[in-house]
Design a protein around this motif. Sequence first.
Motif, PDB file in Angstrom:
ATOM      1  N   GLU A 204       0.829  -1.206   0.000  1.00 48.17           N
ATOM      2  CA  GLU A 204       0.000   0.000   0.000  1.00 48.17           C
ATOM      3  C   GLU A 204       0.861   1.253   0.000  1.00 48.17           C
ATOM      4  N   GLY A 205       1.916   1.240   0.832  1.00 45.22           N
ATOM      5  CA  GLY A 205       2.806   2.393   0.910  1.00 45.22           C
ATOM      6  C   GLY A 205       3.533   2.655  -0.392  1.00 45.22           C
ATOM      7  N   ALA A 206       3.995   1.594  -1.037  1.00 46.47           N
ATOM      8  CA  ALA A 206       4.715   1.738  -2.305  1.00 46.47           C
ATOM      9  C   ALA A 206       3.802   2.276  -3.402  1.00 46.47           C
ATOM     10  N   MET A 207       2.598   1.733  -3.502  1.00 43.60           N
ATOM     11  CA  MET A 207       1.661   2.175  -4.528  1.00 43.60           C
ATOM     12  C   MET A 207       1.201   3.611  -4.277  1.00 43.60           C
ATOM     13  N   SER A 208       1.046   3.969  -3.020  1.00 45.84           N
ATOM     14  CA  SER A 208       0.645   5.331  -2.682  1.00 45.84           C
ATOM     15  C   SER A 208       1.756   6.315  -3.042  1.00 45.84           C
ATOM     16  N   SER A 209       3.004   5.914  -2.808  1.00 43.03           N
ATOM     17  CA  SER A 209       4.145   6.757  -3.167  1.00 43.03           C
ATOM     18  C   SER A 209       4.179   7.003  -4.668  1.00 43.03           C
ATOM     19  N   LEU A 210       3.925   5.965  -5.439  1.00 41.51           N
ATOM     20  CA  LEU A 210       3.884   6.086  -6.894  1.00 41.51           C
ATOM     21  C   LEU A 210       2.743   7.011  -7.319  1.00 41.51           C
ATOM     22  N   ALA A 211       1.591   6.840  -6.671  1.00 40.54           N
ATOM     23  CA  ALA A 211       0.414   7.623  -7.030  1.00 40.54           C
ATOM     24  C   ALA A 211       0.646   9.120  -6.822  1.00 40.54           C
ATOM     25  N   ILE A 212       1.427   9.482  -5.793  1.00 42.82           N
ATOM     26  CA  ILE A 212       1.726  10.894  -5.552  1.00 42.82           C
ATOM     27  C   ILE A 212       2.394  11.519  -6.777  1.00 42.82           C
ATOM     28  N   VAL A 213       3.385  10.830  -7.312  1.00 41.20           N
ATOM     29  CA  VAL A 213       4.143  11.347  -8.453  1.00 41.20           C
ATOM     30  C   VAL A 213       3.280  11.389  -9.714  1.00 41.20           C
ATOM     31  N   VAL A 214       2.636  10.267 -10.021  1.00 37.30           N
ATOM     32  CA  VAL A 214       1.847  10.170 -11.252  1.00 37.30           C
ATOM     33  C   VAL A 214       0.662  11.135 -11.226  1.00 37.30           C
ATOM     34  N   SER A 215      -0.056  11.194 -10.103  1.00 35.47           N
ATOM     35  CA  SER A 215      -1.212  12.097 -10.014  1.00 35.47           C
ATOM     36  C   SER A 215      -0.775  13.553 -10.078  1.00 35.47           C
ATOM     37  N   GLY A 216       0.415  13.847  -9.522  1.00 36.46           N
ATOM     38  CA  GLY A 216       0.924  15.208  -9.605  1.00 36.46           C
ATOM     39  C   GLY A 216       1.185  15.619 -11.039  1.00 36.46           C
ATOM     40  N   LEU A 217       1.828  14.736 -11.806  1.00 31.95           N
ATOM     41  CA  LEU A 217       2.115  15.020 -13.208  1.00 31.95           C
ATOM     42  C   LEU A 217       0.828  15.131 -14.031  1.00 31.95           C
ATOM     43  N   MET A 218      -0.102  14.222 -13.780  1.00 28.35           N
ATOM     44  CA  MET A 218      -1.367  14.258 -14.523  1.00 28.35           C
ATOM     45  C   MET A 218      -2.147  15.525 -14.208  1.00 28.35           C
ATOM     46  N   THR A 219      -2.124  15.953 -12.956  1.00 33.08           N
ATOM     47  CA  THR A 219      -2.852  17.163 -12.575  1.00 33.08           C
ATOM     48  C   THR A 219      -2.244  18.395 -13.239  1.00 33.08           C
ATOM     49  N   VAL A 220      -0.913  18.448 -13.304  1.00 31.69           N
ATOM     50  CA  VAL A 220      -0.247  19.558 -13.980  1.00 31.69           C
ATOM     51  C   VAL A 220      -0.685  19.635 -15.439  1.00 31.69           C
ATOM     52  N   ILE A 221      -0.791  18.483 -16.088  1.00 29.99           N
ATOM     53  CA  ILE A 221      -1.185  18.435 -17.501  1.00 29.99           C
ATOM     54  C   ILE A 221      -2.651  18.781 -17.691  1.00 29.99           C
ATOM     55  N   LEU A 222      -3.520  18.260 -16.818  1.00 31.39           N
ATOM     56  CA  LEU A 222      -4.963  18.432 -16.989  1.00 31.39           C
ATOM     57  C   LEU A 222      -5.511  19.716 -16.384  1.00 31.39           C
ATOM     58  N   ALA A 223      -4.763  20.339 -15.471  1.00 37.16           N
ATOM     59  CA  ALA A 223      -5.290  21.507 -14.750  1.00 37.16           C
ATOM     60  C   ALA A 223      -5.640  22.662 -15.682  1.00 37.16           C
ATOM     61  N   SER A 224      -4.804  22.916 -16.679  1.00 38.06           N
ATOM     62  CA  SER A 224      -5.067  24.018 -17.605  1.00 38.06           C
ATOM     63  C   SER A 224      -6.369  23.797 -18.354  1.00 38.06           C
ATOM     64  N   PHE A 225      -6.611  22.554 -18.762  1.00 41.04           N
ATOM     65  CA  PHE A 225      -7.861  22.226 -19.455  1.00 41.04           C
ATOM     66  C   PHE A 225      -9.075  22.450 -18.540  1.00 41.04           C
ATOM     67  N   PHE A 226      -8.985  21.956 -17.318  1.00 52.14           N
ATOM     68  CA  PHE A 226     -10.098  22.124 -16.385  1.00 52.14           C
ATOM     69  C   PHE A 226     -10.287  23.595 -16.019  1.00 52.14           C
ATOM     70  N   ALA A 227      -9.202  24.365 -15.985  1.00 52.00           N
ATOM     71  CA  ALA A 227      -9.316  25.783 -15.649  1.00 52.00           C
ATOM     72  C   ALA A 227     -10.159  26.533 -16.661  1.00 52.00           C
ATOM     73  N   MET A 228     -10.096  26.098 -17.913  1.00 54.60           N
ATOM     74  CA  MET A 228     -10.891  26.750 -18.962  1.00 54.60           C
ATOM     75  C   MET A 228     -12.385  26.436 -18.846  1.00 54.60           C
ATOM     76  N   LEU A 229     -12.707  25.361 -18.126  1.00 45.79           N
ATOM     77  CA  LEU A 229     -14.114  24.957 -18.012  1.00 45.79           C
ATOM     78  C   LEU A 229     -14.849  25.700 -16.900  1.00 45.79           C
ATOM     79  N   GLY A 230     -14.084  26.298 -15.959  1.00 45.52           N
ATOM     80  CA  GLY A 230     -14.694  26.941 -14.803  1.00 45.52           C
ATOM     81  C   GLY A 230     -14.849  28.443 -14.972  1.00 45.52           C
TER      82      GLY A 230
END
Length: 230
Positions: A204-230
């Motif tokens: 659980e700890g290892a997968m959660s550590s991975l998720a922090i990095v991947v979700s951070g990168l995905m959020t950086v990429i998707l945030a600009s798109f979502f910002a245009m929707l609000g």
Amino acid sequence: MNNVMLCSATIGFVISLVTYGFGVWLHDKTKLDIMNPLLISIALTIVILLACKVDYKSYNDSAKYLSYLLTPATVCLAIPLYKQMALLKKNFRAILIGVLAGCLTSMGSVLVMSKLFRLSHADYVTLLPKSITTAIGMGVSEELGGVVTISVAVIIVTGIIGNVIAVGMSKLLNIKSPIARGLMCGTSAHAIGTAKAMQMGEIEGAMSSLAIVVSGLMTVILASFFAMLG
């Protein structure tokens, strides 16, 4: 005079360590998830600052050195991930899809709630990075025109809530897979959720550590798109 200056320079540092230590002790004593050490520490620190009439600037100037430990502490999360590298390779596709679903759900829920409560665009983008680690979330909020200090507060609150309810939600939704439980914690509650994931198990700890990095990168990429929707 020197003693007074030394006391002023360390008061925030000492308060932070003592209140967090008390929170850890209380959590170990009660075994209750609601007694989250960080939550207890925040509440006690606020009470102490108000009771002693210590302004926030004085506290922050003497406690900010603890923030320097955030980056190396986050990097150390790579250790349990490295130990589970074979498991990561075996479930790579499922992990990516799971984290992506979590990121879309996080930002999508902020969009829906912002529309429902008619929040301003600045308030909306301030809330968008709520589920990623503070270091990345601050940059995303600033880039989109949000209020960085509020983003930090929201990120911390999100992490604490995720930490408190992680075990209960796993039982409620009958999530038994250690990979799924780890991804749930890291994607929704970043480093604070990862602390709970590590208590749940090594995988659980290892997968959660991975998720922090991947979700951070995905959020950086998707945030600009979502910002245009609000």
